[in-house]
Design an enzyme around this catalytic site. Structure first.
Site, PDB file in Angstrom:
ATOM      1  N   LYS B  80      40.463  18.842   7.564  1.00  0.00           N
ATOM      2  CA  LYS B  80      41.187  19.664   8.538  1.00  0.00           C
ATOM      3  C   LYS B  80      41.938  18.745   9.499  1.00  0.00           C
ATOM      4  O   LYS B  80      41.362  17.770  10.011  1.00  0.00           O
ATOM      5  CB  LYS B  80      40.180  20.524   9.304  1.00  0.00           C
ATOM      6  N   SER B 150      40.466  28.889  12.340  1.00  0.00           N
ATOM      7  CA  SER B 150      41.502  27.883  12.374  1.00  0.00           C
ATOM      8  C   SER B 150      41.482  26.919  11.205  1.00  0.00           C
ATOM      9  O   SER B 150      42.474  26.249  10.952  1.00  0.00           O
ATOM     10  CB  SER B 150      41.366  27.081  13.662  1.00  0.00           C
ATOM     11  N   SER B 174      35.785  29.826  13.205  1.00  0.00           N
ATOM     12  CA  SER B 174      36.810  29.112  12.430  1.00  0.00           C
ATOM     13  C   SER B 174      36.359  28.502  11.123  1.00  0.00           C
ATOM     14  O   SER B 174      37.169  27.957  10.381  1.00  0.00           O
ATOM     15  CB  SER B 174      37.454  28.043  13.311  1.00  0.00           C
TER      16      SER B 174
END
Lengths: 437, 437
Positions: B80, B150, B174
């Site tokens: 990420k 996210s 997330s």
């Protein structure tokens, strides 16, 4: 007007001289560098300092248009080498990170740079700011004594007038202890009021960013830059209408700290304040042991990467954390976290009954030798409770400085600074310590 | 034996093929890259992916001596883009950090790399993993739907077989939300059991590092690498001797999540487990609001640097945090911190009465549109309580996947994985969802 001793001035004084174009950043930087040059062999506060790069930055700042000059324009700041800097190596006091170049700033360094500060160099830190084994740095007031730690270089450099301001971190006693040993102001704000991002983590629950200065006005400059804000506007302080709590000295304190506490109480009384000598309620006694164990658990997480990468270069204490040598249980850990958390509002309530509380900053003046940075036992409590603490210098013992801690409830940092203005003036004028460096 | 569809295998399967020299890392990497090449136009999970550099790394790994091959040797992992990587840009989903090159790894990425992982590329994240405005990434099961956030790219890439494993973070929902929307496993371990150092901070009290995989065995591989350890050795799990708590569906849930919870309860009963349908005690209801306000306070600190540097490039919600637009008080903040802390052991106690608790992972299947990553309300409670959560895929609604959350007390991560092995097998085999990508 240009003095050869610009290096002796405070940040606020330098700011005014720069604003009025009385001096240039380059002149100021040269003065600091001359001081470094004269004293570095003795104090050894820097792990990275490039005079050429300092001057390059200074000249670039001098070219900044008037309107683009930030509130810290040109003010030199020493950065504890636990914080990432985009233009200087960052080694965290660890051989694992020899030559590490992060290429971007920690949150706090970024904020300082955006405010126009002259990022002067990187100051020594104990390994990962996590152990009490000293660095090469000596106490400027007597190089046979430790400057404390882990923010060793940041405290010594400011005390020795090699830089005007500096920044550090405290996980147990790493700001307040070196500030006391070096005879300067050191502020540990409320935990998590300034982002620790981009700093080496030791204990996520305790690591606190903070700063060193030689005047309270300069601490307030820091507070402005980092946007410290209380819920309420700070009120002006009149010592005659103030009530201070002063901790009764205990047996663990040396003569220097006992005397400093006694003098502090007396000086406040002489200034018209009411002083209550108090003992802390027993419920707070156990937090020091809980704090020690929380650090061990947090260190188990924080140093796992380094353990995977290069265990042979890791301090044995940190290896013990990672491998959980003492078989500490998560069950106790979460219990301690909850208990620490529940004690914080209780301490806030106790503190809110006073203008401020005064406690010892250290067991005594800086001990001899550079091997050991000194005991943080006077500080762990306040770190664990997340409250703001300022070391006020001004006292002495055997020709070495000793400070005392001024403490307020969480998120009363600005009010604490207001109190510190008045109290600091009294202590530094009448406490008996005068720096000879 | 070399299949053109190596990309479909799990990390454990690939590991075995690599260990037995049946395939090379390069062959495996080429298979993944062919999948990326075929699907990237649709899914758009990557913010940085250099096929040349992937192959370069793969070839270097293939040259590693047998004895120097780590436990994750050659396994491809998507990172990420909230995590610093020493060899790839790190932009945190923010225009402020366009082209940012940290040159050193976050703690977690460093641990993965030291274990021999093939750091494959950087996956999309919403801005600073802090807002619910979507990225370019589409849900692989239907590109008209959000993949959640996210950790958008990390979840979508694993679901779409473009990478075998990936890592993400959760501050509200997330990890678990995108795992549910994409029909894969996602694990948020106990808070602070893996160091978040070198990741962009949003809420120091809530940010949690975690990971995505398509099998429970692969989650366990992650748990090994990151040294997740419970106080006690995990016990083997027999569903016939297990007692599960399943949350009663509430009115806020859509039909998909209601049905998933109902199926989950029934499947467990069919497997011989005892199931108690429960409501959470009211004391836990307010933690979701407290969590929201704690995030606002933490964001005020976390994004102050970016606000100083480039407010014009900062999401308006984050500006509201920094400027404290809603005039939130520190007084409430510290009260909420203490209350959250005191609720954690209470939830631990409740959970310790069951083999595990099952709760909805999301309000429903992934909503249409890429603008909004979906509501994290089903996850905030567990994030704030710091307990480990695993999304188990296996259910569906309108041809889209829906998962459920499996939850245990803090620091029972390994035990939760043991439970998940058994429960996951039942749900994924009989829950009604089959990936068609």
């Amino acid at each position: 007007m240009v003095s050869t001793e610009l290096y002796r001035l405070s940040a606020c004084e330098i700011r005014d001289l720069l604003r009025s174009n009385t001096i240039t950043v380059e002149e100021y930087a040269k003065s600091l560098l001359s001081r470094v040059s004269a004293r570095d062999n003795t104090v050894k506060a820097w792990v990275y300092l490039s005079p050429e790069y300092v001057l390059e930055q200074a000249r670039a700042l001098d070219k900044t248009l008037k309107d683009n000059r930030g509130p810290l324009f040109g003010i030199a700041i020493g950065i504890k080498d636990i914080m990432n800097t985009k233009d200087m190596p960052t080694e965290y006091g660890s051989p694992i990170y020899k030559g590490n170049n992060p290429t971007f700033d920690s949150a706090a360094v970024g904020i300082l740079r955006a405010a126009g500060a002259l990022i002067f160099g990187k100051t020594t830190t104990t390994e990962f700011a996590a152990v009490q084994k000293g660095t090469k740095t000596a106490n400027p007031h007597n190089p046979a004594h430790t400057p404390g730690g882990s923010s060793s270089g940041s405290a010594a450099a400011v005390a020795d007038f090699q830089v005007t301001l500096s920044v550090g971190t405290q996980t147990a006693g790493s700001i307040v202890r070196p500030a006391s040993f070096n005879g300067i102001y050191g502020m540990k704000p409320t935990w998590n009021s300034i982002s620790p991002e981009g700093e080496k983590t030791f204990s996520i629950h305790n690591d606190t960013f903070g700063f060193f200065a030689r005047t309270v006005k300069d601490l307030e400059l820091f507070a402005d830059i980092f946007s410290l804000q209380d819920d309420e506007m700070p009120r002006s302080v009149d010592l005659k209408e103030s009530v201070f709590a002063v901790l009764n000295p205990t047996d663990i304190l040396g003569e220097g700290s006992k005397a400093a506490l006694g003098s502090a109480a007396q000086l406040l009384r002489d200034s018209g304040a009411r002083v209550e000598m108090i003992d802390l309620p027993d419920i707070f006694a156990k937090i020091i042991d809980m704090h020690t164990e929380i650090l061990a658990h947090d260190g188990r997480i924080a140093f796992y990467k380094e353990y995977r990468l290069a265990p042979e270069k890791l301090n044995s204490q940190l290896i013990e954390y990672v491998t959980n040598k003492h078989q500490l249980s998560r069950k106790n850990y979460v219990m301690y976290l909850e208990e620490s958390s529940s004690l914080r509002p209780q301490m806030d309530r106790l503190l809110s009954g006073y203008t401020a509380l005064i406690a010892p900053s250290t067991l005594d003046a800086a001990p001899q030798g550079l091997e050991y940075t000194g005991n943080p036992v006077c500080n762990s409590l306040w770190t664990a409770l997340h409250v703001p603490v300022i070391n006020i210098p001004g006292f002495q013992s055997s020709d070495m400085p000793v400070g005392v801690s001024l403490i307020a409830p969480r998120y009363h940092d600005r009010q604490l600074l207001k109190v510190c203005e008045k109290v600091g003036e009294v202590f530094t004028r009448n406490g008996g310590w005068t720096s000879k460096v």
